[in-house]
Design a protein around this motif. Structure first.
Motif, PDB file in Angstrom:
ATOM      1  N   LYS A  35      67.908 -37.558   7.375  1.00  0.00           N
ATOM      2  CA  LYS A  35      67.166 -38.813   7.572  1.00  0.00           C
ATOM      3  C   LYS A  35      66.541 -38.869   8.968  1.00  0.00           C
ATOM      4  O   LYS A  35      67.179 -38.434   9.937  1.00  0.00           O
ATOM      5  CB  LYS A  35      68.074 -40.020   7.348  1.00  0.00           C
ATOM      6  CG  LYS A  35      69.183 -40.164   8.361  1.00  0.00           C
ATOM      7  CD  LYS A  35      70.068 -41.370   8.042  1.00  0.00           C
ATOM      8  CE  LYS A  35      71.182 -41.481   9.048  1.00  0.00           C
ATOM      9  NZ  LYS A  35      72.381 -42.134   8.512  1.00  0.00           N
ATOM     10  N   ASN A  56      68.712 -41.269   3.274  1.00  0.00           N
ATOM     11  CA  ASN A  56      69.059 -42.626   2.876  1.00  0.00           C
ATOM     12  C   ASN A  56      67.948 -43.658   2.898  1.00  0.00           C
ATOM     13  O   ASN A  56      68.212 -44.828   2.654  1.00  0.00           O
ATOM     14  CB  ASN A  56      70.321 -43.126   3.565  1.00  0.00           C
ATOM     15  CG  ASN A  56      70.158 -43.236   5.033  1.00  0.00           C
ATOM     16  OD1 ASN A  56      69.190 -42.705   5.566  1.00  0.00           O
ATOM     17  ND2 ASN A  56      71.075 -43.916   5.686  1.00  0.00           N
ATOM     18  N   ILE A  76      71.879 -41.205  -0.307  1.00  0.00           N
ATOM     19  CA  ILE A  76      73.123 -41.736   0.260  1.00  0.00           C
ATOM     20  C   ILE A  76      72.950 -43.112   0.902  1.00  0.00           C
ATOM     21  O   ILE A  76      73.860 -43.630   1.538  1.00  0.00           O
ATOM     22  CB  ILE A  76      73.731 -40.746   1.291  1.00  0.00           C
ATOM     23  CG1 ILE A  76      72.763 -40.501   2.456  1.00  0.00           C
ATOM     24  CG2 ILE A  76      74.110 -39.420   0.619  1.00  0.00           C
ATOM     25  CD1 ILE A  76      73.384 -39.707   3.604  1.00  0.00           C
ATOM     26  N   SER A 201      79.607 -36.874  10.819  1.00  0.00           N
ATOM     27  CA  SER A 201      79.765 -35.988  11.984  1.00  0.00           C
ATOM     28  C   SER A 201      81.041 -36.256  12.781  1.00  0.00           C
ATOM     29  O   SER A 201      81.710 -35.334  13.220  1.00  0.00           O
ATOM     30  CB  SER A 201      78.564 -36.128  12.923  1.00  0.00           C
ATOM     31  OG  SER A 201      77.430 -35.565  12.322  1.00  0.00           O
ATOM     32  N   ARG A 216      79.160 -35.649   4.524  1.00  0.00           N
ATOM     33  CA  ARG A 216      77.747 -35.937   4.789  1.00  0.00           C
ATOM     34  C   ARG A 216      77.535 -35.874   6.298  1.00  0.00           C
ATOM     35  O   ARG A 216      77.951 -36.772   7.025  1.00  0.00           O
ATOM     36  CB  ARG A 216      77.402 -37.327   4.258  1.00  0.00           C
ATOM     37  CG  ARG A 216      77.866 -37.576   2.814  1.00  0.00           C
ATOM     38  CD  ARG A 216      77.580 -39.015   2.398  1.00  0.00           C
ATOM     39  NE  ARG A 216      78.100 -39.991   3.339  1.00  0.00           N
ATOM     40  CZ  ARG A 216      79.267 -40.639   3.200  1.00  0.00           C
ATOM     41  NH1 ARG A 216      80.039 -40.436   2.151  1.00  0.00           N
ATOM     42  NH2 ARG A 216      79.642 -41.504   4.126  1.00  0.00           N
ATOM     43  N   GLY A 218      75.021 -35.307   9.614  1.00  0.00           N
ATOM     44  CA  GLY A 218      73.669 -35.286  10.175  1.00  0.00           C
ATOM     45  C   GLY A 218      73.665 -34.821  11.611  1.00  0.00           C
ATOM     46  O   GLY A 218      73.255 -33.694  11.936  1.00  0.00           O
ATOM     47  N   THR A 219      74.124 -35.686  12.503  1.00  0.00           N
ATOM     48  CA  THR A 219      74.048 -35.452  13.944  1.00  0.00           C
ATOM     49  C   THR A 219      74.613 -34.095  14.386  1.00  0.00           C
ATOM     50  O   THR A 219      74.010 -33.429  15.226  1.00  0.00           O
ATOM     51  CB  THR A 219      74.797 -36.588  14.681  1.00  0.00           C
ATOM     52  OG1 THR A 219      74.322 -37.834  14.152  1.00  0.00           O
ATOM     53  CG2 THR A 219      74.544 -36.547  16.173  1.00  0.00           C
ATOM     54  N   ARG A 225      69.605 -38.764  16.372  1.00  0.00           N
ATOM     55  CA  ARG A 225      68.372 -39.316  15.805  1.00  0.00           C
ATOM     56  C   ARG A 225      67.701 -40.205  16.831  1.00  0.00           C
ATOM     57  O   ARG A 225      68.358 -40.981  17.512  1.00  0.00           O
ATOM     58  CB  ARG A 225      68.683 -40.116  14.537  1.00  0.00           C
ATOM     59  CG  ARG A 225      69.067 -39.223  13.365  1.00  0.00           C
ATOM     60  CD  ARG A 225      69.440 -40.037  12.140  1.00  0.00           C
ATOM     61  NE  ARG A 225      70.704 -40.725  12.290  1.00  0.00           N
ATOM     62  CZ  ARG A 225      71.897 -40.205  11.989  1.00  0.00           C
ATOM     63  NH1 ARG A 225      71.985 -38.974  11.527  1.00  0.00           N
ATOM     64  NH2 ARG A 225      72.989 -40.910  12.151  1.00  0.00           N
TER      65      ARG A 225
HETATM   66  C1  LIG Z   1      73.394 -41.142   8.482  1.00  0.00           C
HETATM   67  C2  LIG Z   1      74.471 -41.026   7.464  1.00  0.00           C
HETATM   68  C3  LIG Z   1      75.401 -39.963   7.514  1.00  0.00           C
HETATM   69  C4  LIG Z   1      75.404 -38.916   8.607  1.00  0.00           C
HETATM   70  O1  LIG Z   1      75.835 -39.481   9.800  1.00  0.00           O
HETATM   71  P1  LIG Z   1      76.079 -38.558  11.098  1.00  0.00           P
HETATM   72  O2  LIG Z   1      76.988 -39.381  11.925  1.00  0.00           O
HETATM   73  O3  LIG Z   1      74.742 -38.343  11.725  1.00  0.00           O
HETATM   74  O4  LIG Z   1      76.696 -37.298  10.648  1.00  0.00           O
HETATM   75  C5  LIG Z   1      76.346 -39.895   6.513  1.00  0.00           C
HETATM   76  N1  LIG Z   1      76.403 -40.798   5.513  1.00  0.00           N
HETATM   77  C6  LIG Z   1      75.531 -41.824   5.431  1.00  0.00           C
HETATM   78  C7  LIG Z   1      75.653 -42.765   4.295  1.00  0.00           C
HETATM   79  C8  LIG Z   1      74.549 -41.980   6.407  1.00  0.00           C
HETATM   80  O5  LIG Z   1      73.706 -43.002   6.318  1.00  0.00           O
END
Ligand SMILES: *Cc1c(COP(=O)(O)O)cnc(C)c1O
Length: 226
Positions: A35, A56, A76, A201, A216, A218-219, A225
């Motif tokens: 995202k 998301n 998500i 993360s 899940r 991301g960071t 972000r």
């Molecule tokens: C953004 C998001 C993540 C990932 O979050 P990070 O802390 O960047 O790993 C996981 N799940 C959902 C539902 C998110 O919106």
């Protein structure tokens, strides 16, 4: 660190957490959350051998799902009913089913598209007012409804616990697993609850120790972000 190095580091941490918990690392799916990042970043991860992504916001996701259609895309975020059609067209999995109304709409759209959509029921384990997800005691009735919908296939439960330190979130992850185990015992016919999507993360290792089969992240892969 590059996306490819970060992916490798996260995969190693997943494997170590799995081993600590006496689990097989292959039983854990890493959803790389892209995202706010552009399609080029997704391409970088694909080049590093990664193929499972999470988004998301529907609107933000479309350029990516369109450019990289062969990847497996998980939705998500909070899904509005009027976006169900687009979600069905662009995503393989919707992890955030939180009402019968949304499930019905997804089922209808999946049927029209002649496809079966994999779904998770999102549970509000923290009981937080502002969070999406169904209350734990509403999960079973919702699962019974979804079990009757021919174009949705339940894979398991998903949660976004309160934003806390990793060790403080552990009880919420545990609660989701216990809820799943209890529901498995009651046997809602035709519903598979083998997957538990929990951990991001900051806390995916704790989530794996508590039974996550889908994390899940991301960071830790793509950086902060903007
Ligand atoms: C953004 C998001 C993540 C990932 O979050 P990070 O802390 O960047 O790993 C996981 N799940 C959902 C539902 C998110 O919106």
């Amino acid at each position: 660190m590059s996306v490819s190095e970060n992916l490798e580091a996260v995969r190693n941490r997943i494997a170590e957490a799995a081993r600590r918990a006496g689990r097989d690392p292959d039983g854990i799916t890493l959803v790389a959350v892209t995202k706010t990042f552009p399609a080029s970043v997704v391409e970088e991860a694909v080049a590093a051998g990664h193929t499972v992504f999470g988004e998301n916001y529907i609107q933000d996701a479309l350029s990516k799902t369109t450019q990289i259609p062969d990847a497996t895309w998980h939705f998500i975020g909070h899904l509005q009913t009027n976006k169900a059609k687009t979600a069905v067209e662009h995503f393989d999995v919707v992890q955030t089913v939180d009402s019968e109304r949304l499930a019905k709409e997804l089922n209808k759209r999946a049927k029209n598209a002649n496809k079966t959509l994999d779904v998770f029921v999102q549970v509000n384990v923290g009981g937080e007012e502002q969070k999406s997800g169904v209350e734990p005691d509403e999960v079973e009735p919702l699962l019974r409804r979804i079990a009757e919908m021919g174009n949705l296939r339940v894979k398991g439960l998903m949660t976004m616990p309160p934003f806390l330190e990793p060790e403080e979130v552990r009880p919420y992850f545990k609660r989701l697993r216990e809820l799943r185990d209890a529901l498995t015992g009651t046997g809602v016919d035709g519903v598979d609850l083998s997957e538990l999507s929990m951990g991001m993360s900051g806390d995916f290792e704790v989530a794996i120790e508590e039974g996550a089969t889908v994390v899940r992240v991301g960071t830790a892969i793509f950086g902060a972000r903007g």
